[in-house]
Design a protein around this motif. Sequence first.
Motif, PDB file in Angstrom:
ATOM      1  N   LEU A 204      11.519  29.156  78.430  1.00  0.00           N
ATOM      2  CA  LEU A 204      11.765  29.398  77.295  1.00  0.00           C
ATOM      3  C   LEU A 204      11.579  28.600  75.819  1.00  0.00           C
ATOM      4  O   LEU A 204      11.090  28.920  74.891  1.00  0.00           O
ATOM      5  N   ASP A 205      11.505  27.250  76.304  1.00  0.00           N
ATOM      6  CA  ASP A 205      11.270  26.277  75.205  1.00  0.00           C
ATOM      7  C   ASP A 205       9.756  25.814  75.208  1.00  0.00           C
ATOM      8  O   ASP A 205       9.227  25.664  76.210  1.00  0.00           O
TER       9      ASP A 205
ATOM     10  N   PRO B 140      12.138  33.927  76.413  1.00  0.00           N
ATOM     11  CA  PRO B 140      13.308  34.172  77.235  1.00  0.00           C
ATOM     12  C   PRO B 140      12.840  34.956  78.607  1.00  0.00           C
ATOM     13  O   PRO B 140      12.199  35.773  78.682  1.00  0.00           O
TER      14      PRO B 140
ATOM     15  N   THR C 141      13.290  38.594  79.317  1.00  0.00           N
ATOM     16  CA  THR C 141      12.083  39.556  78.490  1.00  0.00           C
ATOM     17  C   THR C 141      10.879  39.372  79.294  1.00  0.00           C
ATOM     18  O   THR C 141      10.215  40.500  79.442  1.00  0.00           O
TER      19      THR C 141
ATOM     20  N   ASP D  25      18.866  29.002  83.140  1.00  0.00           N
ATOM     21  CA  ASP D  25      20.012  28.849  82.664  1.00  0.00           C
ATOM     22  C   ASP D  25      20.852  29.548  83.735  1.00  0.00           C
ATOM     23  O   ASP D  25      20.765  30.858  84.257  1.00  0.00           O
TER      24      ASP D  25
ATOM     25  N   SER E  23      22.514  33.565  83.765  1.00  0.00           N
ATOM     26  CA  SER E  23      21.840  34.586  84.096  1.00  0.00           C
ATOM     27  C   SER E  23      21.495  34.774  85.451  1.00  0.00           C
ATOM     28  O   SER E  23      20.603  35.431  85.816  1.00  0.00           O
TER      29      SER E  23
END
Length: 218
Positions: A89-90, A116, A119, A138, A141
């Motif tokens: 993500l980052d 994400p 996605t 995370d 999820s």
Amino acid sequence: MSARWQAVDAYIADKLLCADDALAATLANNAAKGLPPIDVSAAQGKMLFLLAQIAGARRILEIGTLGGYSTTWLARALPDDGELVTLELDAHHAAVARENLENAGVSAKVDIRVGPAATSLAAMISEAPFDFVFIDADKQSGAHYVGEAIRLGRPGTTIIVDNVVREGGVLDANSEDERIVGTRALFDRIAADPRLDATAVQTVGAKKWDGFMLARVR
């Protein structure tokens, strides 16, 4: 007790793992660049390496790159023509991971995708199947990621999910911690899916008290 757990991990590493300059440099670079120290332990990294080799993995999907420590272990398990797709993500974490993977000599096998994970996964249908999936992102999820791992896998695909015990927090049905709520949903999701054979194992050590899920697509 945690000091003794860490001492046992150090003993395991001393006896069974060789000193590794590239992985040590990865952890040092992660710290210097401000990444959180939440990588798998050295013993867990070697476990991932061995499980991927045992599975005969040629294509690996990793959800959660961080600084590329586990990515390096998994990439090393691949044959010369193998491929690892890792989702982060980052953008800063991904940039640090690129540095580390280049330094470790495995960057040619690794495709880092930033954004994400949900996605990225939704856009990957034409890239199936993957032989091995490691999920360490995370926790809210996790159930969704397992569903995507099944979709992008095949019969025989191995799925590993990290951090599924959370120092016993997984027992708390009334927890308001989103990570625990997500982990409990993960257990429910896997337990209800006839396409999976699965177990979970508690672990103690340098990463305190936690555990991982091991599943295989039927």
